[in-house]
Design a protein around this motif. Structure first.
Motif, PDB file in Angstrom:
ATOM      1  N   ASP A 119     -21.089  51.660 -10.625  1.00 29.49           N
ATOM      2  CA  ASP A 119     -20.030  52.495 -10.057  1.00 29.49           C
ATOM      3  C   ASP A 119     -20.363  53.966 -10.282  1.00 29.49           C
ATOM      4  OD1 ASP A 119     -17.188  52.811  -9.011  1.00 29.49           O
ATOM      5  OD2 ASP A 119     -17.050  53.831 -10.939  1.00 29.49           O
ATOM      6  N   ALA A 120     -20.339  54.745  -9.209  1.00 24.99           N
ATOM      7  CA  ALA A 120     -20.782  56.138  -9.278  1.00 24.99           C
ATOM      8  C   ALA A 120     -19.920  56.971 -10.246  1.00 24.99           C
ATOM      9  CB  ALA A 120     -20.753  56.771  -7.885  1.00 24.99           C
ATOM     10  N   LEU A 121     -18.607  56.826 -10.168  1.00 23.14           N
ATOM     11  CA  LEU A 121     -17.749  57.632 -11.040  1.00 23.14           C
ATOM     12  C   LEU A 121     -17.921  57.225 -12.495  1.00 23.14           C
ATOM     13  CD1 LEU A 121     -15.679  59.794 -11.484  1.00 23.14           C
ATOM     14  CD2 LEU A 121     -13.877  58.188 -10.825  1.00 23.14           C
ATOM     15  N   THR A 122     -18.089  55.937 -12.739  1.00 21.91           N
ATOM     16  CA  THR A 122     -18.317  55.470 -14.109  1.00 21.91           C
ATOM     17  C   THR A 122     -19.603  56.075 -14.661  1.00 21.91           C
ATOM     18  OG1 THR A 122     -17.190  53.384 -13.602  1.00 21.91           O
ATOM     19  CG2 THR A 122     -18.583  53.424 -15.563  1.00 21.91           C
ATOM     20  N   LYS A 123     -20.651  56.057 -13.832  1.00 22.67           N
ATOM     21  CA  LYS A 123     -21.924  56.637 -14.254  1.00 22.67           C
ATOM     22  C   LYS A 123     -21.791  58.145 -14.489  1.00 22.67           C
ATOM     23  CE  LYS A 123     -25.398  54.881 -12.012  1.00 22.67           C
ATOM     24  NZ  LYS A 123     -26.042  53.932 -12.951  1.00 22.67           N
ATOM     25  N   SER A 124     -21.008  58.800 -13.642  1.00 23.64           N
ATOM     26  CA  SER A 124     -20.796  60.234 -13.809  1.00 23.64           C
ATOM     27  C   SER A 124     -20.089  60.538 -15.129  1.00 23.64           C
ATOM     28  CB  SER A 124     -19.964  60.765 -12.636  1.00 23.64           C
ATOM     29  OG  SER A 124     -19.706  62.142 -12.781  1.00 23.64           O
ATOM     30  N   ILE A 125     -19.123  59.702 -15.486  1.00 22.04           N
ATOM     31  CA  ILE A 125     -18.443  59.883 -16.776  1.00 22.04           C
ATOM     32  C   ILE A 125     -19.432  59.658 -17.917  1.00 22.04           C
ATOM     33  CG2 ILE A 125     -16.630  58.961 -18.293  1.00 22.04           C
ATOM     34  CD1 ILE A 125     -15.020  58.339 -15.752  1.00 22.04           C
ATOM     35  N   ALA A 165     -33.676  57.986 -16.495  1.00 20.85           N
ATOM     36  CA  ALA A 165     -33.821  57.018 -15.403  1.00 20.85           C
ATOM     37  C   ALA A 165     -33.009  57.439 -14.187  1.00 20.85           C
ATOM     38  CB  ALA A 165     -33.379  55.632 -15.892  1.00 20.85           C
ATOM     39  N   ILE A 166     -31.819  57.935 -14.400  1.00 25.22           N
ATOM     40  CA  ILE A 166     -30.991  58.422 -13.290  1.00 25.22           C
ATOM     41  C   ILE A 166     -31.644  59.639 -12.652  1.00 25.22           C
ATOM     42  CG2 ILE A 166     -28.750  59.412 -12.683  1.00 25.22           C
ATOM     43  CD1 ILE A 166     -27.548  57.801 -15.011  1.00 25.22           C
ATOM     44  N   ALA A 167     -32.219  60.510 -13.464  1.00 29.30           N
ATOM     45  CA  ALA A 167     -32.860  61.729 -12.962  1.00 29.30           C
ATOM     46  C   ALA A 167     -34.074  61.431 -12.101  1.00 29.30           C
ATOM     47  CB  ALA A 167     -33.258  62.620 -14.136  1.00 29.30           C
ATOM     48  N   GLN A 168     -34.697  60.281 -12.296  1.00 26.44           N
ATOM     49  CA  GLN A 168     -35.897  59.911 -11.534  1.00 26.44           C
ATOM     50  C   GLN A 168     -35.584  59.051 -10.320  1.00 26.44           C
ATOM     51  OE1 GLN A 168     -38.349  58.022 -14.488  1.00 26.44           O
ATOM     52  NE2 GLN A 168     -38.529  59.874 -15.739  1.00 26.44           N
ATOM     53  N   ASP A 169     -34.355  58.617 -10.197  1.00 23.99           N
ATOM     54  CA  ASP A 169     -33.962  57.707  -9.115  1.00 23.99           C
ATOM     55  C   ASP A 169     -33.402  58.502  -7.941  1.00 23.99           C
ATOM     56  OD1 ASP A 169     -33.073  55.737  -7.464  1.00 23.99           O
ATOM     57  OD2 ASP A 169     -31.803  54.728  -8.954  1.00 23.99           O
ATOM     58  N   GLU A 170     -34.172  58.597  -6.849  1.00 21.53           N
ATOM     59  CA  GLU A 170     -33.756  59.392  -5.696  1.00 21.53           C
ATOM     60  C   GLU A 170     -32.535  58.803  -4.996  1.00 21.53           C
ATOM     61  OE1 GLU A 170     -37.047  59.954  -3.123  1.00 21.53           O
ATOM     62  OE2 GLU A 170     -38.166  61.228  -4.536  1.00 21.53           O
ATOM     63  N   LYS A 171     -32.271  57.525  -5.216  1.00 20.25           N
ATOM     64  CA  LYS A 171     -31.125  56.887  -4.579  1.00 20.25           C
ATOM     65  C   LYS A 171     -29.804  57.332  -5.206  1.00 20.25           C
ATOM     66  CE  LYS A 171     -33.698  52.672  -3.395  1.00 20.25           C
ATOM     67  NZ  LYS A 171     -33.770  51.207  -3.589  1.00 20.25           N
ATOM     68  N   GLN A 172     -29.872  58.003  -6.335  1.00 20.00           N
ATOM     69  CA  GLN A 172     -28.647  58.388  -7.038  1.00 20.00           C
ATOM     70  C   GLN A 172     -28.003  59.647  -6.460  1.00 20.00           C
ATOM     71  OE1 GLN A 172     -27.116  56.628  -9.353  1.00 20.00           O
ATOM     72  NE2 GLN A 172     -28.697  55.059  -9.334  1.00 20.00           N
ATOM     73  N   THR A 227     -26.360  62.909  -5.761  1.00 13.84           N
ATOM     74  CA  THR A 227     -25.776  63.959  -6.596  1.00 13.84           C
ATOM     75  C   THR A 227     -25.941  63.648  -8.074  1.00 13.84           C
ATOM     76  OG1 THR A 227     -24.139  64.433  -4.879  1.00 13.84           O
ATOM     77  CG2 THR A 227     -23.667  65.251  -7.092  1.00 13.84           C
ATOM     78  N   LEU A 228     -25.815  62.391  -8.441  1.00 17.70           N
ATOM     79  CA  LEU A 228     -25.967  62.000  -9.842  1.00 17.70           C
ATOM     80  C   LEU A 228     -27.378  62.306 -10.338  1.00 17.70           C
ATOM     81  CD1 LEU A 228     -24.043  58.601  -9.926  1.00 17.70           C
ATOM     82  CD2 LEU A 228     -23.317  60.778 -10.920  1.00 17.70           C
ATOM     83  N   GLN A 229     -28.374  62.127  -9.469  1.00 12.99           N
ATOM     84  CA  GLN A 229     -29.756  62.429  -9.861  1.00 12.99           C
ATOM     85  C   GLN A 229     -29.893  63.914 -10.186  1.00 12.99           C
ATOM     86  OE1 GLN A 229     -32.676  62.669  -6.787  1.00 12.99           O
ATOM     87  NE2 GLN A 229     -34.380  62.100  -8.127  1.00 12.99           N
ATOM     88  N   ARG A 230     -29.361  64.755  -9.312  1.00  9.54           N
ATOM     89  CA  ARG A 230     -29.484  66.194  -9.543  1.00  9.54           C
ATOM     90  C   ARG A 230     -28.714  66.610 -10.796  1.00  9.54           C
ATOM     91  NH1 ARG A 230     -28.867  65.608  -4.138  1.00  9.54           N
ATOM     92  NH2 ARG A 230     -26.643  66.120  -4.151  1.00  9.54           N
ATOM     93  N   ARG A 231     -27.589  65.993 -11.014  1.00  8.62           N
ATOM     94  CA  ARG A 231     -26.812  66.325 -12.212  1.00  8.62           C
ATOM     95  C   ARG A 231     -27.542  65.890 -13.468  1.00  8.62           C
ATOM     96  NH1 ARG A 231     -21.522  64.048 -14.499  1.00  8.62           N
ATOM     97  NH2 ARG A 231     -20.913  65.728 -15.888  1.00  8.62           N
ATOM     98  N   ALA A 232     -28.148  64.720 -13.432  1.00 10.75           N
ATOM     99  CA  ALA A 232     -28.902  64.251 -14.587  1.00 10.75           C
ATOM    100  C   ALA A 232     -30.084  65.180 -14.862  1.00 10.75           C
ATOM    101  CB  ALA A 232     -29.379  62.829 -14.337  1.00 10.75           C
ATOM    102  N   GLN A 233     -30.737  65.626 -13.800  1.00  9.29           N
ATOM    103  CA  GLN A 233     -31.859  66.543 -13.977  1.00  9.29           C
ATOM    104  C   GLN A 233     -31.425  67.832 -14.641  1.00  9.29           C
ATOM    105  OE1 GLN A 233     -33.154  66.801  -9.891  1.00  9.29           O
ATOM    106  NE2 GLN A 233     -34.528  65.025 -10.048  1.00  9.29           N
ATOM    107  N   ARG A 234     -30.274  68.328 -14.251  1.00 17.14           N
ATOM    108  CA  ARG A 234     -29.751  69.546 -14.874  1.00 17.14           C
ATOM    109  C   ARG A 234     -29.467  69.344 -16.336  1.00 17.14           C
ATOM    110  NH1 ARG A 234     -24.606  71.754 -13.003  1.00 17.14           N
ATOM    111  NH2 ARG A 234     -25.011  73.027 -14.807  1.00 17.14           N
ATOM    112  N   LEU A 235     -28.890  68.203 -16.677  1.00 21.01           N
ATOM    113  CA  LEU A 235     -28.542  67.937 -18.075  1.00 21.01           C
ATOM    114  C   LEU A 235     -29.764  67.797 -18.964  1.00 21.01           C
ATOM    115  CD1 LEU A 235     -25.632  65.364 -17.572  1.00 21.01           C
ATOM    116  CD2 LEU A 235     -25.445  67.718 -18.398  1.00 21.01           C
ATOM    117  N   LEU A 236     -30.893  67.445 -18.352  1.00 25.51           N
ATOM    118  CA  LEU A 236     -32.121  67.265 -19.134  1.00 25.51           C
ATOM    119  C   LEU A 236     -32.905  68.552 -19.309  1.00 25.51           C
ATOM    120  CD1 LEU A 236     -33.266  63.867 -17.570  1.00 25.51           C
ATOM    121  CD2 LEU A 236     -32.396  64.214 -19.893  1.00 25.51           C
ATOM    122  N   GLU A 237     -32.522  69.584 -18.585  1.00 25.52           N
ATOM    123  CA  GLU A 237     -33.283  70.844 -18.659  1.00 25.52           C
ATOM    124  C   GLU A 237     -33.169  71.493 -20.037  1.00 25.52           C
ATOM    125  OE1 GLU A 237     -31.709  73.189 -15.500  1.00 25.52           O
ATOM    126  OE2 GLU A 237     -32.784  72.089 -13.948  1.00 25.52           O
TER     127      GLU A 237
END
Length: 491
Positions: free
Chosen positions: A447-453, A472-479, A481-491
């Protein structure tokens, strides 16, 4: 005879030419139809091609926007955007990004000519209780004659919230606003004086209370009530006689009297206790509520008994004030009273405040009920979430063993989706390591919102245990907006 033969020849020529003309006409008609169809086809194809180009351009533009880091997009909007685009950034920014964009916000405040943007910035800095714009807000107040009304009000609200140190120029400006622009800014200026003022400001306000009048009696009453509330906060000894006079005047407005009573209690003079006891017998609920606001300043047999009595008051406001007082005094013999309020009070606000109070008292009887209620799926969701919130805010380990068995089943049960979201949002605010196992489950959800939380939880903890799942979320292009958000959090 010659005429007859000539006529036959003419008729034959005409008859022979008619099929040819018809054929030519038919060929001409066919050619025209073909041309017309071709033109129509081309005309139809042209807008379709243009539409395809537009769709392609729009998609490429969207892709370009998505590829820009969210912080960079916000930075560009703050520098080049319309008022509406800047307002969107100000309204959506979270605390972490607020800190990241500090220089951009300050630069924007210094360069913008827009009153609405300045208001938005004051509101944003007020929201996160950041005093960096305090000097600018004071400057707006001091130069109020050249400022827009809405900006002045926003600056005053901000100053009252962040409570900068008072200085002579700000004090003078606030007093001028009060005396010269009473109807427009009086209440706001008084609120600031109450938040950061001294005994000199208290004396000024008390004198102003006695001397000012307005044609609008309703507005006059609002100003006087605001002065009384400000004096309650300052509660300096030099206005004790003034507050006593207001309190004992039965013709005085009840809000003014209640603020005067609470202000007197804030002074912590022992001779105030009999006053509190006597006024708790008054029929006006606001006076009894004011007694509870002030009673936490004392610890005597009389005040303890009075506090227990307040839990049975018919006014929910008095019961709420009693709960707030117990949170400060930690009066242990109040536990059964607080527990009863949590279970059976007819007012939801009182029940939820009682839950918060039980976590602060940390008594065995209250803790047992909190655990049992949190684990009971038959209890109301709002109550269970309130228990989790109160325990996490108190940094208590009371529910550590219950988090997984209670919350994990909600992650796979679609019927409990809203409860899952509510639990998750509370956990995301907590820095307790006990919630990390729950964070893993949230990040692994489909669930996208669950993952976002779950990403919110990582944002709070920055835990090594959660990092692989975020990667893993940051590397998954299918995610998306969640992918981009995960990438930001890892910076």
């Amino acid at each position: 005879m010659k005429k007859y033969i000539l006529t036959l020849i003419i008729v034959s020529c005409i008859a022979f030419s008619l099929p040819l003309a018809a054929a030519d006409s038919a060929r001409a008609d066919v050619s025209a139809d073909a041309v017309q169809q071709e033109v129509q086809s081309a005309a139809a194809k042209e807008p379709a091609a243009k539409q395809a180009d537009k769709t392609k351009d729009k998609k490429e533009s969207k892709d370009d926007n998505e590829n820009i880091d969210e912080i960079e997009k916000a930075r560009q909007a703050l520098q080049y955007g319309l008022e509406s685009e800047i307002a969107e950034v100000l309204n959506k920014i979270d605390k972490q990004d607020f800190e990241t964009l500090q220089e951009d916000f300050v630069r924007l405040f210094q360069t913008t000519w827009s009153a609405s943007i300045r208001e938005g910035l004051f509101a944003l800095y007020q929201k996160y209780e950041n005093a960096q714009l305090a000097d600018a807000a004071a400057g707006v107040v001091e130069d109020y004659g050249t400022q827009q009304r809405t900006v002045i009000k926003a600056a005053l609200a901000y100053l009252a919230a962040v409570k900068p140190a008072m200085n002579s120029s700000l004090r003078e400006a606030l007093q001028r606003l009060l005396t010269e622009e009473t109807a427009e800014y009086g209440a706001e200026a008084i609120t600031v004086l109450g938040a950061i003022g001294s005994e000199d400001d208290a004396a000024f306000l008390a004198e102003y209370f006695d001397t000012f009048t307005m044609d609008d009696t309703k507005q006059e009453l609002i100003v006087k009530q605001t002065i009384a509330a400000a004096l309650e906060k300052i509660h300096s000894d030099n206005i004790r006689d003034f507050l006593l006079e207001r309190l004992e005047d039965e013709n005085e407005n009840i809000y003014v009297r209640s603020s005067a009573l609470a202000g007197l209690a804030q002074m912590k003079n022992a001779d105030t206790v009999p006053l509190l006891v006597s006024f708790f017998e008054k029929p006006e609920p606001l006076l009894r509520e004011a007694v509870m606001r002030g009673i936490a300043q004392f610890d005597t047999a009389e005040t303890r008994a009075l506090m227990l009595q307040a839990f049975r008051d018919s006014s929910y406001q008095v019961r709420l004030a009693a709960l707030q007082a117990v949170q400060k005094t930690k009066q242990t013999d109040a536990v059964p009273y607080v527990l009863y309020r949590a279970k059976y009070d007819p007012t939801e606000a009182v029940r939820l405040s009682a839950v918060e109070t039980l976590t602060k008292l940390n008594a065995p009887e209250g803790n047992t009920w909190l655990k049992e209620t949190f684990c009971d799926t038959k209890k109301g969701e709002k109550l269970r979430v309130a228990i989790l919130r109160a325990v996490l805010q108190e940094k208590s380990s009371l529910l550590n063993d219950d988090l997984e068995p209670v919350i994990l089943p909600t992650i796979t049960d679609a019927k409990q989706k809203q409860l899952r979201y509510s639990f998750g949002k509370e956990i995301a605010k907590s820095d307790s390591t006990a919630v990390l196992s729950v964070g893993k489950a949230f990040l692994q959800s489909d669930d996208a919102l669950t993952k976002s939380i779950g990403l919110d939880m990582f944002k709070t903890h920055r835990s090594a245990e959660l990092r692989p799942l975020v990667e893993a979320i940051a590397q998954d292009e299918k995610q998306g907006t969640l992918q981009r958000r995960a990438q930001r959090l890892l910076e």
